[in-house]
Scaffold this active site. Structure first.
Site, PDB file in Angstrom:
ATOM      1  N   HIS A 153      13.765  25.209  20.716  1.00  0.00           N
ATOM      2  CA  HIS A 153      14.620  26.181  20.033  1.00  0.00           C
ATOM      3  C   HIS A 153      16.082  25.756  20.100  1.00  0.00           C
ATOM      4  O   HIS A 153      16.454  24.900  20.903  1.00  0.00           O
ATOM      5  CB  HIS A 153      14.476  27.581  20.657  1.00  0.00           C
ATOM      6  CG  HIS A 153      13.220  28.292  20.231  1.00  0.00           C
ATOM      7  ND1 HIS A 153      12.031  28.131  20.895  1.00  0.00           N
ATOM      8  CD2 HIS A 153      12.979  29.153  19.209  1.00  0.00           C
ATOM      9  CE1 HIS A 153      11.097  28.868  20.303  1.00  0.00           C
ATOM     10  NE2 HIS A 153      11.642  29.493  19.269  1.00  0.00           N
ATOM     11  N   LYS A 157      19.425  30.117  22.421  1.00  0.00           N
ATOM     12  CA  LYS A 157      18.312  30.959  22.903  1.00  0.00           C
ATOM     13  C   LYS A 157      18.407  31.162  24.409  1.00  0.00           C
ATOM     14  O   LYS A 157      18.599  30.201  25.157  1.00  0.00           O
ATOM     15  CB  LYS A 157      16.967  30.323  22.527  1.00  0.00           C
ATOM     16  CG  LYS A 157      15.793  31.227  22.866  1.00  0.00           C
ATOM     17  CD  LYS A 157      14.538  30.809  22.143  1.00  0.00           C
ATOM     18  CE  LYS A 157      13.360  31.708  22.496  1.00  0.00           C
ATOM     19  NZ  LYS A 157      13.569  33.100  22.070  1.00  0.00           N
TER      20      LYS A 157
HETATM   21  P1  NAD Z   1      21.729  37.014  18.156  1.00  0.00           P
HETATM   22  O1  NAD Z   1      22.426  36.949  19.468  1.00  0.00           O
HETATM   23  O2  NAD Z   1      22.193  36.162  17.048  1.00  0.00           O
HETATM   24  O3  NAD Z   1      21.726  38.528  17.624  1.00  0.00           O
HETATM   25  C1  NAD Z   1      21.528  39.642  18.447  1.00  0.00           C
HETATM   26  C2  NAD Z   1      22.460  40.717  17.931  1.00  0.00           C
HETATM   27  O4  NAD Z   1      22.190  41.946  18.617  1.00  0.00           O
HETATM   28  C3  NAD Z   1      23.945  40.391  18.169  1.00  0.00           C
HETATM   29  O5  NAD Z   1      24.659  40.467  16.944  1.00  0.00           O
HETATM   30  C4  NAD Z   1      24.394  41.452  19.169  1.00  0.00           C
HETATM   31  O6  NAD Z   1      25.747  41.835  19.000  1.00  0.00           O
HETATM   32  C5  NAD Z   1      23.443  42.586  18.820  1.00  0.00           C
HETATM   33  N1  NAD Z   1      23.332  43.603  19.862  1.00  0.00           N
HETATM   34  C6  NAD Z   1      23.337  43.430  21.211  1.00  0.00           C
HETATM   35  N2  NAD Z   1      23.264  44.628  21.829  1.00  0.00           N
HETATM   36  C7  NAD Z   1      23.216  45.569  20.855  1.00  0.00           C
HETATM   37  C8  NAD Z   1      23.150  46.980  20.861  1.00  0.00           C
HETATM   38  N3  NAD Z   1      23.113  47.677  22.009  1.00  0.00           N
HETATM   39  N4  NAD Z   1      23.099  47.629  19.670  1.00  0.00           N
HETATM   40  C9  NAD Z   1      23.137  46.942  18.504  1.00  0.00           C
HETATM   41  N5  NAD Z   1      23.218  45.590  18.425  1.00  0.00           N
HETATM   42  C10 NAD Z   1      23.253  44.917  19.595  1.00  0.00           C
HETATM   43  O7  NAD Z   1      20.196  36.728  18.471  1.00  0.00           O
HETATM   44  P2  NAD Z   1      19.021  36.386  17.427  1.00  0.00           P
HETATM   45  O8  NAD Z   1      18.855  34.919  17.326  1.00  0.00           O
HETATM   46  O9  NAD Z   1      19.195  37.197  16.197  1.00  0.00           O
HETATM   47  O10 NAD Z   1      17.745  36.905  18.253  1.00  0.00           O
HETATM   48  C11 NAD Z   1      17.627  38.267  18.649  1.00  0.00           C
HETATM   49  C12 NAD Z   1      16.276  38.453  19.337  1.00  0.00           C
HETATM   50  O11 NAD Z   1      15.205  38.239  18.403  1.00  0.00           O
HETATM   51  C13 NAD Z   1      16.038  37.480  20.496  1.00  0.00           C
HETATM   52  O12 NAD Z   1      15.337  38.160  21.511  1.00  0.00           O
HETATM   53  C14 NAD Z   1      15.141  36.413  19.866  1.00  0.00           C
HETATM   54  O13 NAD Z   1      14.348  35.730  20.810  1.00  0.00           O
HETATM   55  C15 NAD Z   1      14.306  37.287  18.965  1.00  0.00           C
HETATM   56  N6  NAD Z   1      13.630  36.603  17.852  1.00  0.00           N
HETATM   57  C16 NAD Z   1      12.401  37.057  17.541  1.00  0.00           C
HETATM   58  C17 NAD Z   1      11.737  36.542  16.439  1.00  0.00           C
HETATM   59  C18 NAD Z   1      10.383  37.122  16.054  1.00  0.00           C
HETATM   60  O14 NAD Z   1       9.780  36.664  15.056  1.00  0.00           O
HETATM   61  N7  NAD Z   1       9.883  38.132  16.775  1.00  0.00           N
HETATM   62  C19 NAD Z   1      12.315  35.521  15.678  1.00  0.00           C
HETATM   63  C20 NAD Z   1      13.594  35.072  16.031  1.00  0.00           C
HETATM   64  C21 NAD Z   1      14.254  35.631  17.129  1.00  0.00           C
END
Ligand code: NAD
Length: 277
Positions: A153, A157
């Site tokens: 990744h 991450k």
């Molecule tokens: P990222 O850090 O780019 O985005 C996360 C966002 O959440 C940020 O903008 C942050 O400010 C926001 N955030 C944090 N606390 C918050 C709150 N209390 N209220 C509202 N917003 C809040 O991360 P990302 O790459 O978008 O990944 C996010 C999650 O999704 C991770 O856990 C990642 O592993 C997961 N993910 C899952 C899949 C899937 O298919 N299930 C795919 C990709 C990523």
């Protein structure tokens, strides 16, 4: 028209979800939420996502907003708070956030007794097909093959192994009647000794902008099989999350995964996942 809320709306996944919502005529964005200190507060969620103004300003509060389903890609702590909020207001939820600790997963399972929740570490159709294939491979090859799970990744991450890699581990462990906690080996270093035949190994690579790659390696004597999936765009996860949000409108309560949403019925997957979450 199904009204969707998106939390983490300015994040990598949140922006893709807003794009996927915009592209789907069956759903509309009703609210977009970010953490309190985010620079994106007050900005139009569509502009932040690059699809043009949608008339939905990013807010720090979910509390007063109206929506049918919340799509959540944030952090484990935020996910739990938002899940409590959804339960209190009778709203459905799609959880894509990974890295939830076991007690958090257990709380999500409890909340699903009152609302419908789809939770999956990976929402891509291709990965979910690979979950199915890994289960078939483990069941067919039995204990004669060593199983290693390798994932890669991007540099941002924070959790490892990835939730998807762990899910592959749960599936093959279930097929082989092994408890993953007892057999998982995370990385190796120094004189680690010969490989235990029942080990399920995990290796993580972090670097650059790799969206997500997973390989389940089944190595036997004289042959090996690799089940590999490579994601090149986050839109595959975002489109899957929107599909899950539409699908869960059919259900009042319960904990589901993408196998349920896609009708893949991976042997030994959904029920085990629900009990282990
Ligand atoms: P990222 O850090 O780019 O985005 C996360 C966002 O959440 C940020 O903008 C942050 O400010 C926001 N955030 C944090 N606390 C918050 C709150 N209390 N209220 C509202 N917003 C809040 O991360 P990302 O790459 O978008 O990944 C996010 C999650 O999704 C991770 O856990 C990642 O592993 C997961 N993910 C899952 C899949 C899937 O298919 N299930 C795919 C990709 C990523």
């Amino acid at each position: 028209m199904i009204k969707l809320a998106v939390t983490g709306a300015a994040g990598r996944m949140g922006r893709c979800v807003v794009q996927a919502v915009h592209a789907n005529p069956d759903v509309e964005l009703s609210c977009a939420v970010e953490r309190e200190a985010s620079d994106s507060l007050g900005l139009d969620a569509g502009v932040v996502a690059g699809v043009g103004g949608l008339g939905v300003a990013i807010d720090s509060e979910l509390a007063e907003q109206f929506f049918d389903v919340l799509i959540e890609f944030t952090t484990p702590g935020a996910t739990l708070n938002h899940a409590e909020h959804c339960r209190a207001r009778g709203r459905r939820m799609v959880i894509g956030t990974t890295g939830l600790a076991d007690p958090d997963k257990e709380r999500v399972r409890e909340l699903s007794g009152e609302i419908a929740i789809v939770m999956a570490p990976n929402m891509s159709v291709g990965v979910n097909l690979c979950f199915h294939l890994a289960g078939v491979a483990a069941r067919t090859l039995g204990n004669d093959f060593d199983i290693e799970i390798i994932e890669a990744h991007h540099r941002h991450k924070v959790d490892s192994p990835s939730g998807t890699a762990l899910r592959f581990g749960e599936i093959v462990a279930s097929e082989l009647d092994r408890n993953l906690d007892d057999h998982a080996v995370y990385g190796r270093r120094g004189r680690a000794g010969p490989r235990h035949r029942s080990a399920i190994g995990f290796s993580s690579v972090r670097g650059g902008d790799i969206v997500g790659e997973h390989c389940v390696l089944l190595a036997g004597d004289g042959e090996r099989i690799e089940i590999t999936h490579r994601s090149s765009s986050r839109m595959t996860f975002a489109s899957g999350a929107v599909r899950a949000a539409i699908w869960c409108m059919q259900h009042e309560r319960g904990l589901f995964d993408m196998q349920d949403v896609l009708g893949l019925n991976c042997s030994g997957s959904a029920s085990d996942l629900k009990s282990s979450r």
